[in-house]
Design an enzyme around this catalytic site. Structure first.
Site, PDB file in Angstrom:
ATOM      1  N   SER A 108       0.851  -1.194   0.000  1.00  0.00           N
ATOM      2  CA  SER A 108       0.000   0.000   0.000  1.00  0.00           C
ATOM      3  C   SER A 108       0.888   1.245   0.000  1.00  0.00           C
ATOM      4  O   SER A 108       2.006   1.224   0.527  1.00  0.00           O
ATOM      5  CB  SER A 108      -0.847  -0.010   1.257  1.00  0.00           C
ATOM      6  OG  SER A 108      -1.316   1.287   1.544  1.00  0.00           O
ATOM      7  N   CYS A 110       0.556   3.672   1.846  1.00  0.00           N
ATOM      8  CA  CYS A 110       0.676   4.251   3.188  1.00  0.00           C
ATOM      9  C   CYS A 110       1.953   3.808   3.905  1.00  0.00           C
ATOM     10  O   CYS A 110       2.195   4.212   5.026  1.00  0.00           O
ATOM     11  CB  CYS A 110      -0.536   3.929   4.033  1.00  0.00           C
ATOM     12  SG  CYS A 110      -0.621   2.203   4.446  1.00  0.00           S
ATOM     13  N   TYR A 137      -1.232  -0.617  10.301  1.00  0.00           N
ATOM     14  CA  TYR A 137      -1.390  -1.257   8.987  1.00  0.00           C
ATOM     15  C   TYR A 137      -0.112  -1.096   8.164  1.00  0.00           C
ATOM     16  O   TYR A 137       0.378  -2.053   7.552  1.00  0.00           O
ATOM     17  CB  TYR A 137      -2.577  -0.605   8.262  1.00  0.00           C
ATOM     18  CG  TYR A 137      -2.814  -1.095   6.863  1.00  0.00           C
ATOM     19  CD1 TYR A 137      -3.413  -2.326   6.634  1.00  0.00           C
ATOM     20  CD2 TYR A 137      -2.456  -0.321   5.753  1.00  0.00           C
ATOM     21  CE1 TYR A 137      -3.642  -2.780   5.338  1.00  0.00           C
ATOM     22  CE2 TYR A 137      -2.683  -0.764   4.468  1.00  0.00           C
ATOM     23  CZ  TYR A 137      -3.279  -1.994   4.261  1.00  0.00           C
ATOM     24  OH  TYR A 137      -3.504  -2.435   2.985  1.00  0.00           O
ATOM     25  N   HIS A 180     -13.136   3.301   2.255  1.00  0.00           N
ATOM     26  CA  HIS A 180     -12.260   4.385   1.824  1.00  0.00           C
ATOM     27  C   HIS A 180     -13.107   5.529   1.248  1.00  0.00           C
ATOM     28  O   HIS A 180     -14.313   5.393   1.056  1.00  0.00           O
ATOM     29  CB  HIS A 180     -11.268   3.880   0.774  1.00  0.00           C
ATOM     30  CG  HIS A 180     -10.177   3.059   1.365  1.00  0.00           C
ATOM     31  ND1 HIS A 180     -10.175   1.682   1.320  1.00  0.00           N
ATOM     32  CD2 HIS A 180      -9.051   3.405   2.035  1.00  0.00           C
ATOM     33  CE1 HIS A 180      -9.096   1.224   1.929  1.00  0.00           C
ATOM     34  NE2 HIS A 180      -8.399   2.242   2.385  1.00  0.00           N
TER      35      HIS A 180
HETATM   36  P1  GDP Z   1      -6.426   7.356   3.638  1.00  0.00           P
HETATM   37  O1  GDP Z   1      -6.045   7.590   2.209  1.00  0.00           O
HETATM   38  O2  GDP Z   1      -5.650   6.274   4.298  1.00  0.00           O
HETATM   39  O3  GDP Z   1      -6.405   8.628   4.445  1.00  0.00           O
HETATM   40  O4  GDP Z   1      -7.922   6.759   3.655  1.00  0.00           O
HETATM   41  P2  GDP Z   1      -9.390   7.221   3.222  1.00  0.00           P
HETATM   42  O5  GDP Z   1      -9.642   6.818   1.803  1.00  0.00           O
HETATM   43  O6  GDP Z   1     -10.316   6.643   4.242  1.00  0.00           O
HETATM   44  O7  GDP Z   1      -9.455   8.793   3.359  1.00  0.00           O
HETATM   45  C1  GDP Z   1      -8.851   9.677   2.459  1.00  0.00           C
HETATM   46  C2  GDP Z   1      -9.240  11.111   2.785  1.00  0.00           C
HETATM   47  O8  GDP Z   1     -10.624  11.306   2.454  1.00  0.00           O
HETATM   48  C3  GDP Z   1      -9.087  11.515   4.254  1.00  0.00           C
HETATM   49  O9  GDP Z   1      -8.618  12.850   4.290  1.00  0.00           O
HETATM   50  C4  GDP Z   1     -10.534  11.446   4.748  1.00  0.00           C
HETATM   51  O10 GDP Z   1     -10.773  12.282   5.869  1.00  0.00           O
HETATM   52  C5  GDP Z   1     -11.281  11.958   3.523  1.00  0.00           C
HETATM   53  N1  GDP Z   1     -12.713  11.632   3.486  1.00  0.00           N
HETATM   54  C6  GDP Z   1     -13.696  12.535   3.210  1.00  0.00           C
HETATM   55  N2  GDP Z   1     -14.905  11.971   3.300  1.00  0.00           N
HETATM   56  C7  GDP Z   1     -14.691  10.659   3.606  1.00  0.00           C
HETATM   57  C8  GDP Z   1     -15.583   9.568   3.822  1.00  0.00           C
HETATM   58  O11 GDP Z   1     -16.799   9.675   3.771  1.00  0.00           O
HETATM   59  N3  GDP Z   1     -14.985   8.345   4.094  1.00  0.00           N
HETATM   60  C9  GDP Z   1     -13.634   8.205   4.163  1.00  0.00           C
HETATM   61  N4  GDP Z   1     -13.115   6.981   4.403  1.00  0.00           N
HETATM   62  N5  GDP Z   1     -12.778   9.233   4.001  1.00  0.00           N
HETATM   63  C10 GDP Z   1     -13.300  10.453   3.713  1.00  0.00           C
END
Ligand code: GDP
Length: 317
Positions: A108, A110, A137, A180
């Protein structure tokens, strides 16, 4: 890969694993092996070892993982580190013991330090502190890279790792707590359209930047790496372009046909400010993605309408 090679896809029923099975079949590979979780518990070291010694696959795609979005990663920290460490250690060690010809380990983006220079080059691994929301993770995924490297150096195993950027597509998780961002936005926009809401709520400030790759492109890249790349250094897989979460929300709204506004819930975490992969190594080897973001979101939305939306509505009734 020989056409009759026996290929094991670990995690075949997840979004990535099912795209891999589809890609393998489309290329004429028919000797495919997989097990459901009921048939084979990948957290069970002995069961995994017995399975590998009985089946003796030639090639392995390690796409089994406990995955989730920012809140899930931050909440179930023990589950994310324990399950991912254990699955990787069990599968990679059993692949070694049973003499697998080649294994492709999926990681990933991350794994990179939170504040590493952008775009993220493969060599930035372990040069700084990780993003706290998904550190457990990420540590498990870094350990999996090191497992592959170590079995290669000590035992000469052809175990290769790839680091995909944020993925989306058919088979995605649309649960608003654990998903996500991209599938969450598809669902939020769809439901807001159906209910005729004024606005959707997006987590965080909307300012973080993310890169997205359609899962069929990822599967295609994995096939390419399995067939053409046998070196130790792991490879990033992405499209090389990113956008802000605000821009993503606007694009998803446009594709879904939701005409309302976007509200930001700043009590939710932003996570890492930017996570754009440098994909020049994979491009130089001759691979590039085919599905643009807008077209990919449209495909993912169609899948949601056919498969996930009816379930979501049934649960709400
Ligand atoms: P990341 O890439 O590991 O941070 O995982 P995510 O895909 O969960 O989140 C990506 C970004 O999208 C972060 O800044 C979240 O706060 C934002 N985000 C905005 N709305 C949402 C939502 O409804 N779900 C999730 N999972 N993330 C959101």
């Amino acid at each position: 890969m020989r056409p009759d090679a026996k290929v094991y896809v670990a995690g075949h029923d997840g979004m990535v694993g099912s795209a891999l099975v589809h890609a393998l079949r489309a290329r004429g590979f028919t000797n495919l092996v997989w097990r459901t979780r009921e048939q084979l518990e990948l957290l069970d070291q002995r069961a995994v070892r017995d399975f590998f010694l009985a089946e003796r696959p030639d090639h392995v795609f390690l796409a089994a993982a406990r995955v989730g979005g920012i809140i899930a990663n931050n909440t179930y920290r023990a589950d994310f580190i324990y399950e991912n460490l254990t699955i990787s250690a069990n599968v990679i060690h059993a692949a070694h013991e049973s003499g697998v010809t080649k294994l492709l380990n999926l990681g990933s983006s991350c794994i990179y330090p939170r504040l590493a220079p952008q775009p993220l080059k493969e060599e930035y691994l372990l040069t700084g502190a990780l993003e706290p929301t998904n550190e457990p993770y990420a540590i498990a995924k870094i350990a999996a890279i090191k497992l592959c490297e170590s079995y290669r150096r000590q035992y000469g195993r052809n175990f290769v790792s790839v680091m995909p950027t944020n993925l989306y597509g058919p088979g995605d998780n649309f649960d608003l707590e654990s998903s996500h961002v991209l599938p969450a936005l598809i669902r939020k926009c769809h439901e807001a359209k159906v209910r005729d809401d004024h606005a959707i709520t997006v987590w965080g400030t909307g300012n973080p930047r993310r890169e997205f790759l359609y899962v069929d492109d990822l599967a295609d890249a994995c096939m390419f790496v399995m067939e053409h790349y046998d070196e130790e250094p792991f490879l990033n897989i992405g499209c090389g372009e990113d956008l802000t979460i605000r821009e993503l929300a606007e694009l998803v709204a446009q594709v879904v046909g939701f005409r309302g506004g976007v509200r930001f819930d700043e009590s939710k975490p932003d996570g890492t400010p930017r996570k754009l992969l440098d994909v020049s190594r994979l491009r130089a080897l001759g691979w590039s993605p085919k599905v643009g973001l807008q077209a990919g979101i449209a495909k993912a939305y169609n899948w949601f309408l056919e498969h996930a939306a009816p379930r979501v509505h049934a649960q709400a009734d």
